[in-house]
Scaffold this motif. Structure first.
Motif, PDB file in Angstrom:
ATOM      1  N   PHE A   1     -13.235  -9.878  12.995  1.00 50.77           N
ATOM      2  CA  PHE A   1     -12.079 -10.741  12.768  1.00 50.77           C
ATOM      3  C   PHE A   1     -10.772  -9.962  12.684  1.00 50.77           C
ATOM      4  CE2 PHE A   1     -15.396 -13.676  11.477  1.00 50.77           C
ATOM      5  CZ  PHE A   1     -14.915 -14.899  11.922  1.00 50.77           C
ATOM      6  N   GLY A   2     -10.791  -8.675  13.027  1.00 50.39           N
ATOM      7  CA  GLY A   2      -9.560  -7.891  13.029  1.00 50.39           C
ATOM      8  C   GLY A   2      -9.342  -7.037  11.807  1.00 50.39           C
ATOM      9  N   GLY A   3     -10.338  -6.867  10.957  1.00 50.78           N
ATOM     10  CA  GLY A   3     -10.172  -6.019   9.783  1.00 50.78           C
ATOM     11  C   GLY A   3     -10.079  -4.549  10.160  1.00 50.78           C
ATOM     12  N   ASN A   4      -9.348  -3.784   9.353  1.00 50.21           N
ATOM     13  CA  ASN A   4      -9.137  -2.373   9.653  1.00 50.21           C
ATOM     14  C   ASN A   4      -9.524  -1.455   8.503  1.00 50.21           C
ATOM     15  OD1 ASN A   4      -7.153  -3.052   7.856  1.00 50.21           O
ATOM     16  ND2 ASN A   4      -5.431  -2.534   9.171  1.00 50.21           N
ATOM     17  N   GLY A   5     -10.333  -1.928   7.571  1.00 47.12           N
ATOM     18  CA  GLY A   5     -10.696  -1.122   6.424  1.00 47.12           C
ATOM     19  C   GLY A   5     -11.936  -0.284   6.673  1.00 47.12           C
ATOM     20  N   SER A   6     -12.203   0.631   5.727  1.00 48.09           N
ATOM     21  CA  SER A   6     -13.379   1.494   5.808  1.00 48.09           C
ATOM     22  C   SER A   6     -14.581   0.779   5.198  1.00 48.09           C
ATOM     23  CB  SER A   6     -13.129   2.811   5.076  1.00 48.09           C
ATOM     24  OG  SER A   6     -12.018   3.484   5.644  1.00 48.09           O
ATOM     25  N   PRO A   7     -15.790   1.098   5.659  1.00 43.77           N
ATOM     26  CA  PRO A   7     -16.959   0.372   5.149  1.00 43.77           C
ATOM     27  C   PRO A   7     -17.331   0.741   3.711  1.00 43.77           C
ATOM     28  CG  PRO A   7     -17.621   2.036   6.742  1.00 43.77           C
ATOM     29  CD  PRO A   7     -16.129   1.991   6.769  1.00 43.77           C
ATOM     30  N   THR A   8     -17.312   2.046   3.385  1.00 49.14           N
ATOM     31  CA  THR A   8     -17.819   2.457   2.072  1.00 49.14           C
ATOM     32  C   THR A   8     -17.004   1.930   0.900  1.00 49.14           C
ATOM     33  OG1 THR A   8     -16.676   4.573   2.406  1.00 49.14           O
ATOM     34  CG2 THR A   8     -19.021   4.496   2.926  1.00 49.14           C
ATOM     35  N   PRO A   9     -15.658   1.882   0.952  1.00 54.71           N
ATOM     36  CA  PRO A   9     -14.960   1.285  -0.187  1.00 54.71           C
ATOM     37  C   PRO A   9     -15.326  -0.173  -0.409  1.00 54.71           C
ATOM     38  CG  PRO A   9     -13.438   2.600   1.109  1.00 54.71           C
ATOM     39  CD  PRO A   9     -14.705   2.504   1.893  1.00 54.71           C
ATOM     40  N   PHE A  10     -15.403  -0.957   0.664  1.00 54.23           N
ATOM     41  CA  PHE A  10     -15.738  -2.367   0.467  1.00 54.23           C
ATOM     42  C   PHE A  10     -17.167  -2.533  -0.031  1.00 54.23           C
ATOM     43  CE2 PHE A  10     -17.517  -6.369   1.902  1.00 54.23           C
ATOM     44  CZ  PHE A  10     -16.632  -7.266   1.352  1.00 54.23           C
TER      45      PHE A  10
ATOM     46  N   LEU B   1     -10.787  -5.866 -16.165  1.00 59.85           N
ATOM     47  CA  LEU B   1      -9.604  -6.387 -16.845  1.00 59.85           C
ATOM     48  C   LEU B   1      -8.436  -6.663 -15.898  1.00 59.85           C
ATOM     49  CD1 LEU B   1      -9.671  -3.974 -19.932  1.00 59.85           C
ATOM     50  CD2 LEU B   1     -10.633  -6.275 -19.751  1.00 59.85           C
ATOM     51  N   ARG B   2      -8.247  -5.812 -14.896  1.00 55.28           N
ATOM     52  CA  ARG B   2      -7.117  -5.960 -13.957  1.00 55.28           C
ATOM     53  C   ARG B   2      -7.657  -5.848 -12.530  1.00 55.28           C
ATOM     54  NH1 ARG B   2      -6.236  -2.408 -17.780  1.00 55.28           N
ATOM     55  NH2 ARG B   2      -6.764  -0.730 -16.333  1.00 55.28           N
ATOM     56  N   PRO B   3      -8.416  -6.826 -12.061  1.00 52.84           N
ATOM     57  CA  PRO B   3      -9.122  -6.656 -10.785  1.00 52.84           C
ATOM     58  C   PRO B   3      -8.182  -6.492  -9.589  1.00 52.84           C
ATOM     59  CG  PRO B   3      -9.322  -8.912 -11.568  1.00 52.84           C
ATOM     60  CD  PRO B   3      -8.719  -8.130 -12.687  1.00 52.84           C
ATOM     61  N   LEU B   4      -7.144  -7.310  -9.487  1.00 55.74           N
ATOM     62  CA  LEU B   4      -6.290  -7.255  -8.299  1.00 55.74           C
ATOM     63  C   LEU B   4      -5.522  -5.940  -8.218  1.00 55.74           C
ATOM     64  CD1 LEU B   4      -4.913 -10.918  -8.214  1.00 55.74           C
ATOM     65  CD2 LEU B   4      -6.910  -9.958  -7.077  1.00 55.74           C
ATOM     66  N   ARG B   5      -4.963  -5.506  -9.341  1.00 57.12           N
ATOM     67  CA  ARG B   5      -4.228  -4.247  -9.338  1.00 57.12           C
ATOM     68  C   ARG B   5      -5.146  -3.073  -9.051  1.00 57.12           C
ATOM     69  NH1 ARG B   5      -1.241  -2.947 -14.816  1.00 57.12           N
ATOM     70  NH2 ARG B   5      -0.740  -5.166 -14.486  1.00 57.12           N
ATOM     71  N   THR B   6      -6.352  -3.121  -9.581  1.00 53.47           N
ATOM     72  CA  THR B   6      -7.293  -2.022  -9.340  1.00 53.47           C
ATOM     73  C   THR B   6      -7.773  -2.026  -7.895  1.00 53.47           C
ATOM     74  OG1 THR B   6      -7.993  -2.224 -11.645  1.00 53.47           O
ATOM     75  CG2 THR B   6      -9.399  -0.934 -10.194  1.00 53.47           C
ATOM     76  N   MET B   7      -7.975  -3.198  -7.294  1.00 47.31           N
ATOM     77  CA  MET B   7      -8.343  -3.244  -5.877  1.00 47.31           C
ATOM     78  C   MET B   7      -7.298  -2.571  -5.001  1.00 47.31           C
ATOM     79  SD  MET B   7      -9.777  -7.126  -5.476  1.00 47.31           S
ATOM     80  CE  MET B   7     -10.991  -7.797  -6.598  1.00 47.31           C
ATOM     81  N   ASP B   8      -6.027  -2.788  -5.314  1.00 47.12           N
ATOM     82  CA  ASP B   8      -4.967  -2.144  -4.541  1.00 47.12           C
ATOM     83  C   ASP B   8      -5.009  -0.628  -4.692  1.00 47.12           C
ATOM     84  OD1 ASP B   8      -3.985  -4.558  -3.615  1.00 47.12           O
ATOM     85  OD2 ASP B   8      -2.660  -4.823  -5.339  1.00 47.12           O
ATOM     86  N   ALA B   9      -5.409  -0.148  -5.877  1.00 48.48           N
ATOM     87  CA  ALA B   9      -5.417   1.294  -6.120  1.00 48.48           C
ATOM     88  C   ALA B   9      -6.623   1.988  -5.509  1.00 48.48           C
ATOM     89  CB  ALA B   9      -5.367   1.564  -7.630  1.00 48.48           C
TER      90      ALA B   9
ATOM     91  N   THR C   1     -13.474 -12.300  -1.956  1.00 50.88           N
ATOM     92  CA  THR C   1     -12.435 -12.682  -1.000  1.00 50.88           C
ATOM     93  C   THR C   1     -11.180 -11.842  -1.204  1.00 50.88           C
ATOM     94  OG1 THR C   1     -13.288 -14.945  -0.969  1.00 50.88           O
ATOM     95  CG2 THR C   1     -11.063 -14.598  -0.132  1.00 50.88           C
ATOM     96  N   MET C   2     -10.763 -11.643  -2.448  1.00 47.49           N
ATOM     97  CA  MET C   2      -9.586 -10.817  -2.714  1.00 47.49           C
ATOM     98  C   MET C   2      -9.820  -9.361  -2.315  1.00 47.49           C
ATOM     99  SD  MET C   2      -7.190 -12.780  -3.823  1.00 47.49           S
ATOM    100  CE  MET C   2      -7.845 -13.938  -2.596  1.00 47.49           C
ATOM    101  N   LEU C   3     -11.039  -8.869  -2.541  1.00 37.43           N
ATOM    102  CA  LEU C   3     -11.352  -7.510  -2.121  1.00 37.43           C
ATOM    103  C   LEU C   3     -11.274  -7.383  -0.598  1.00 37.43           C
ATOM    104  CD1 LEU C   3     -12.344  -4.647  -2.883  1.00 37.43           C
ATOM    105  CD2 LEU C   3     -14.679  -5.518  -2.655  1.00 37.43           C
TER     106      LEU C   3
END
Length: 225
Positions: free
Chosen positions: A136-145, A59-67, A190-192
């Motif tokens: 490409f310079g990403g700094n996120g963790s693998p398991t959440p994505f 229902l709220r994908p963008l807001r939930t991705m941020d959380a 892409t947004m994720l």
């Protein structure tokens, strides 16, 4: 001795006395130091329950991705991928006919293999996208994505699977829903990527391109049983 306000120096005639800068105390010569900002310590961000993750991504994908950009949700991702793989088998005309016409000794092991292989396949695709993001310079963790991408893939593809179970593969409605679901999958991934790895959307789209092509060829197009 001079007083605290001024120092008079005898320069020539008494009427031409000159005034020198008043003496400054050592305390006034020290530069002003701004006090350090006050630190506020609060509780860490609350981890969302898996039900909140699923409903929020729907229902709220963008807001939930941020959380949940730093939260891994393995069990919902694996279960949804297994169920989605089973539905994909019945959504294909050829594979559905084979499952229905075959005996239990043949159909049950085949479904079991699909339930195991599809989650592994989706996890590997997410890992590939994460590896490209780090280049490409990403700094996120693998398991959440990886886990969140597995959930988003099946949330976006759920309408097509439901309609395809009751309609032939060459139906125009199924084809239209399939194109829309693929576009929705590309946008969600892409947004994720932009939120987990903090990349601009052109680079994020390039990182998930391999995953999108593999999903299109293997799971979304009814190529073979």
């Amino acid at each position: 001795m001079p007083d605290e306000t001024s120092l008079y120096i005898y320069g020539a005639p008494p009427e031409e006395y000159t005034t020198v800068t008043p003496a400054v105390s050592p305390r006034q010569q020290q530069p002003y130091q701004q006090p350090p900002p006050q630190q506020f310590s609060g509780p860490p961000p609350r981890r969302l329950h898996w039900k909140e993750v699923l409903s929020g991504l729907t229902l709220r994908p963008l807001r939930t991705m941020d959380a949940v950009r730093d939260q891994a949700v393995w069990w919902p991702a694996l279960i949804m991928s297994a169920l989605g793989g089973a539905l994909a088998v019945f959504a294909n005309d050829a594979s559905r006919k084979e499952i229905v016409d075959s005996t239990l000794a043949t159909s049950v092991p085949a479904l079991g293999m699909v339930i195991v292989i599809v989650p592994v396949f989706c996890a590997l695709l997410g890992l590939v996208s994460h590896a490209l993001a780090t280049q490409f310079g990403g700094n996120g963790s693998p398991t959440p994505f990886i886990t969140l991408s597995m959930i988003l893939v099946w949330i976006a593809d759920a309408p097509r699977l439901v309609v395809a179970m009751f309609a032939p593969d060459d139906n125009a409605i199924v084809a239209a829903i399939g194109i829309a679901s693929f576009a929705l999958t590309a946008w969600l991934l892409t947004m994720l990527m932009t939120r987990v790895h903090e990349l601009p959307w052109p680079r994020a789209l390039g990182c998930v391109a391999v995953e999108l092509i593999a999903l299109l060829l293997v799971l979304k197009l009814p190529l073979a049983s």
